[in-house]
Design an enzyme around this catalytic site. Sequence first.
Site, short mmCIF file in Angstrom:
data_model
loop_
_atom_site.label_atom_id
_atom_site.label_comp_id
_atom_site.label_asym_id
_atom_site.label_seq_id
_atom_site.Cartn_x
_atom_site.Cartn_y
_atom_site.Cartn_z
CG HIS A 144 -1.61 1.21 1.47
ND1 HIS A 144 -2.85 1.20 0.64
CD2 HIS A 144 -1.53 2.55 2.09
CE1 HIS A 144 -3.43 2.53 0.70
NE2 HIS A 144 -2.81 3.03 1.67
CG ASP B 290 -5.62 -0.27 2.58
OD1 ASP B 290 -5.26 -1.18 1.68
OD2 ASP B 290 -6.21 0.61 1.81
#
Length: 213
Positions: free
Chosen positions: A111, A147
């Site tokens: 990410h 995430d």
Amino acid sequence: MMDTHCPVAVLISGNGSNLQALIDASSNSNYRIVGVISNKHDAFGLQRAQHADIATHVIDHRLYPDRISFDRDLINKLDELQPRLIVLAGFMRILSSEFVRHFKGHIINIHPSLLPKYPGTNTHQRVLEAGDKEHGVSIHFVTEHLDGGPVIAQAAITIEPDDSADTLQQRVHVEEHRIYPQVVSMFAAGRLEMGEQTALLDDQILPIGGIRL
Ligand code: GRF
């Protein structure tokens, strides 16, 4: 002779530059990419995989009535490939709880932010708007929280006055390509494990931001 390399499946939706970094590093590492799956026919990463003689599969999410039926086909395909690690590399689909539970502790994602800052999209722009001095990339275990799973590793860059969202993206990408193969190799060596809140490296609990690479 038995192949002792850790079998890895890579999930993509697009360009696949991280997939390329993983392919390039794999010739001299302890893992082997046993398949690449894309939810898009035109993902350039599919060509990268074919060029490296890696089996590719397309599972088009638009052909499914809902997320769960798509995820179940994805689970079935992955169960055929039998990877020990599932690597998300620009895979733009949110995975269901059923999927995440099925492969618990065996899915990692990359990410483009220093998590827990900036989950979600448009991270480079948001970092600039916030006036941050530092930005970077995180690799984390995938859980049911988007995430939000335990971070394994991060790499940071210093934001320069003339940086734009584009230059940040480019500079973060360089770090992504450097650290993703390293983390996959650590997992392949059996050194990484997902804990409740944090990741473990060599049985040691890592800090919230993982290790700095
Ligand atoms: C990367 O920026 C990664 O951090 C994010 O998606 C992008 C994928 O890029 N999850 P690529 O397809 O590997 O070039």
